[in-house]
Design an enzyme around this catalytic site. Structure first.
Site, mmCIF file in Angstrom:
data_model
loop_
_atom_site.group_PDB
_atom_site.id
_atom_site.type_symbol
_atom_site.label_atom_id
_atom_site.label_comp_id
_atom_site.label_asym_id
_atom_site.label_seq_id
_atom_site.Cartn_x
_atom_site.Cartn_y
_atom_site.Cartn_z
ATOM 1 N N LYS A 79 -8.317 8.887 5.110
ATOM 2 C CA LYS A 79 -9.364 8.208 4.348
ATOM 3 C C LYS A 79 -10.193 9.174 3.513
ATOM 4 O O LYS A 79 -10.551 10.255 3.988
ATOM 5 C CB LYS A 79 -10.252 7.431 5.331
ATOM 6 C CG LYS A 79 -11.385 6.650 4.710
ATOM 7 C CD LYS A 79 -10.957 5.723 3.594
ATOM 8 C CE LYS A 79 -9.924 4.705 3.997
ATOM 9 N NZ LYS A 79 -9.285 4.035 2.843
ATOM 10 N N ARG A 139 0.866 -1.192 0.000
ATOM 11 C CA ARG A 139 0.000 0.000 0.000
ATOM 12 C C ARG A 139 0.905 1.246 0.000
ATOM 13 O O ARG A 139 1.882 1.294 0.764
ATOM 14 C CB ARG A 139 -0.932 0.006 1.224
ATOM 15 C CG ARG A 139 -1.910 -1.166 1.212
ATOM 16 C CD ARG A 139 -3.040 -0.973 2.190
ATOM 17 N NE ARG A 139 -3.996 0.008 1.721
ATOM 18 C CZ ARG A 139 -4.994 0.491 2.478
ATOM 19 N NH1 ARG A 139 -5.129 0.089 3.723
ATOM 20 N NH2 ARG A 139 -5.847 1.361 1.985
ATOM 21 N N ASP A 191 -2.968 9.029 7.595
ATOM 22 C CA ASP A 191 -2.096 8.012 6.997
ATOM 23 C C ASP A 191 -0.711 8.558 6.668
ATOM 24 O O ASP A 191 0.257 7.818 6.605
ATOM 25 C CB ASP A 191 -2.743 7.420 5.747
ATOM 26 C CG ASP A 191 -3.869 6.495 6.160
ATOM 27 O OD1 ASP A 191 -4.967 6.994 6.461
ATOM 28 O OD2 ASP A 191 -3.622 5.272 6.244
HETATM 29 O O1 MRU Z 1 -7.691 2.137 3.957
HETATM 30 P P1 MRU Z 1 -7.557 2.066 5.454
HETATM 31 O O2 MRU Z 1 -8.754 1.490 6.130
HETATM 32 O O3 MRU Z 1 -6.267 1.417 5.874
HETATM 33 O O4 MRU Z 1 -7.469 3.590 5.900
HETATM 34 C C1 MRU Z 1 -7.271 3.895 7.242
HETATM 35 C C2 MRU Z 1 -7.413 5.319 7.552
HETATM 36 O O5 MRU Z 1 -7.547 6.148 6.693
HETATM 37 C C3 MRU Z 1 -7.299 5.702 8.991
HETATM 38 O O6 MRU Z 1 -8.051 6.842 9.236
HETATM 39 C C4 MRU Z 1 -5.838 6.005 9.296
HETATM 40 O O7 MRU Z 1 -5.021 4.941 8.929
HETATM 41 C C5 MRU Z 1 -5.640 6.345 10.699
HETATM 42 S S1 MRU Z 1 -5.471 4.874 11.653
HETATM 43 C C6 MRU Z 1 -5.155 5.169 13.241
#
Ligand code: MRU
Length: 337
Positions: free
Chosen positions: A247, A86, A236
């Site tokens: 997200k 990712r 992220d």
């Molecule tokens: O695609 P994901 O579900 O891995 O995305 C996660 C997010 O966007 C979370 O808000 C982010 O990782 C913060 S986690 C503490």
């Protein structure tokens, strides 16, 4: 098992145990493996997800790939494979680089195979423990924002499932709740993969925190009703100037919060801050499969031909972020970490 004893990832007898988040909230199934390819696939499929959790899982996977004997070529290949899973969450690269640095810092020929493995797995354990502690401190630091019992809006999932501890934004919510400072939590459902209505709802329910789930598109109406006191989400990747990838849909909330004069906060550990990215335009944004959006429709000639725009993350410009809650302190705009 206590209601809140669930976890994202755990090392047990030199195997990784993780909860398959794609099955939640309907089934709490734990997978046990030390196979790095199984873990890489789990990160790609979002069985393991959330920025800190994927970093921790990848660190364990890289170390576990050297369990039988240390093979420098395999080690490099596994490192490259895990890095490809990712692109957006910087915690993945940060954690993998920490484990890799062990082999850069020591001359591996001076060590027995099992000694190298011990060093690698130990570093992964330290990364995990540090994250747990950072989550705890984020919860404590965020508490100062609660001047009264408040209604909080959050997005995606930022709790135990997404981290090695109690979470980021979720940790703030949990510590506020434990101090009787939460009136109600509003959780965006978080399309297209429903991290809000599946995972955050699961965690809020387990912690007995009062909440409602809303369609992402209902956020504007919720703001205009005057019901939101504060918005807190995770991140992220945070660039040097504070622009934040989180997200998809987070940016929408920041714009709405700004328009309605509601404070908008990001909660994240230092491992999510990427000083090598000067601003948000340098953060790579993952584009995901169109089936995540169209999968609810039966496949036919029409759905096969529909093009889909499905970025997994968006960038919230730093000037829309009231503050960034880290384990060290709360930073405010203009950002300097
Ligand atoms: O695609 P994901 O579900 O891995 O995305 C996660 C997010 O966007 C979370 O808000 C982010 O990782 C913060 S986690 C503490």
């Amino acid at each position: 098992m206590n209601k809140t004893d669930y976890f994202s990832v755990k090392l047990v007898n030199n195997e990784l145990v993780f909860i398959d988040q794609t099955l939640l909230p309907f089934e709490e199934k734990y997978v046990t493996t030390s196979n790095y390819e199984r873990i890489a696939g789990a990160i790609e499929r979002l069985e393991i997800r959330g920025a800190p959790a994927i970093g921790i899982a990848a660190a364990y996977a890289l170390a576990l790939s050297q369990k039988e004997f240390f093979d420098p070529i395999l080690f490099q290949n596994v490192y490259t494979r895990l890095k490809s899973t990712r692109p957006t969450a910087v915690n993945l690269f940060w954690a993998l680089n920490r484990v890799k640095a062990i082999t850069d810092n020591y001359s591996t020929k001076d060590f027995l195979h099992n000694e190298i493995f011990n060093l690698l797995i130990n570093e992964a354990k330290v990364i995990h423990l540090e994250d747990e502690e950072m989550c705890r401190l984020i919860g404590i630091n965020g508490l100062s924002l609660f001047t009264k019992k408040m209604n909080v809006l959050t997005h995606c999932n930022t709790g135990k499932l997404a981290t090695g501890g109690d979470g980021t934004a979720f940790s703030v919510i949990k510590s506020a709740f434990n101090n009787n400072l939460i009136n109600h939590v509003y959780a965006d459902e978080t399309r297209p993969l429903f991290q809000g209505s599946r995972l955050t709802a699961f965690e809020l329910h387990k912690n007995e925190i009062p909440f409602s789930v809303l369609p992402d598109s209902a956020a504007a109406s919720l703001f205009s009703s005057g019901k939101i006191d504060i918005v807190i989400t995770g991140a992220d990747r945070i660039s040097r100037n504070g622009d934040t990838a989180n997200k998809i849909g987070t940016y929408n909330l920041a714009v709405l919060a700004n328009y309605h004069a509601v404070p908008f906060y990001i909660a994240a550990p230092s491992s999510t801050i990427d000083l090598a990215c000067n601003n948000g335009s340098e953060i790579p944004i993952e584009q995901r499969n169109k089936n995540e959006v169209l999968g609810i429709f039966p496949e036919n000639e029409l759905t096969k031909s529909i093009a889909v725009y499905n970025p997994s993350f968006d960038i919230t410009p730093s000037n829309l972020i009231t503050g960034i809650i880290t384990e060290k302190r709360i930073f405010n705009f203009p950002y300097s970490f």
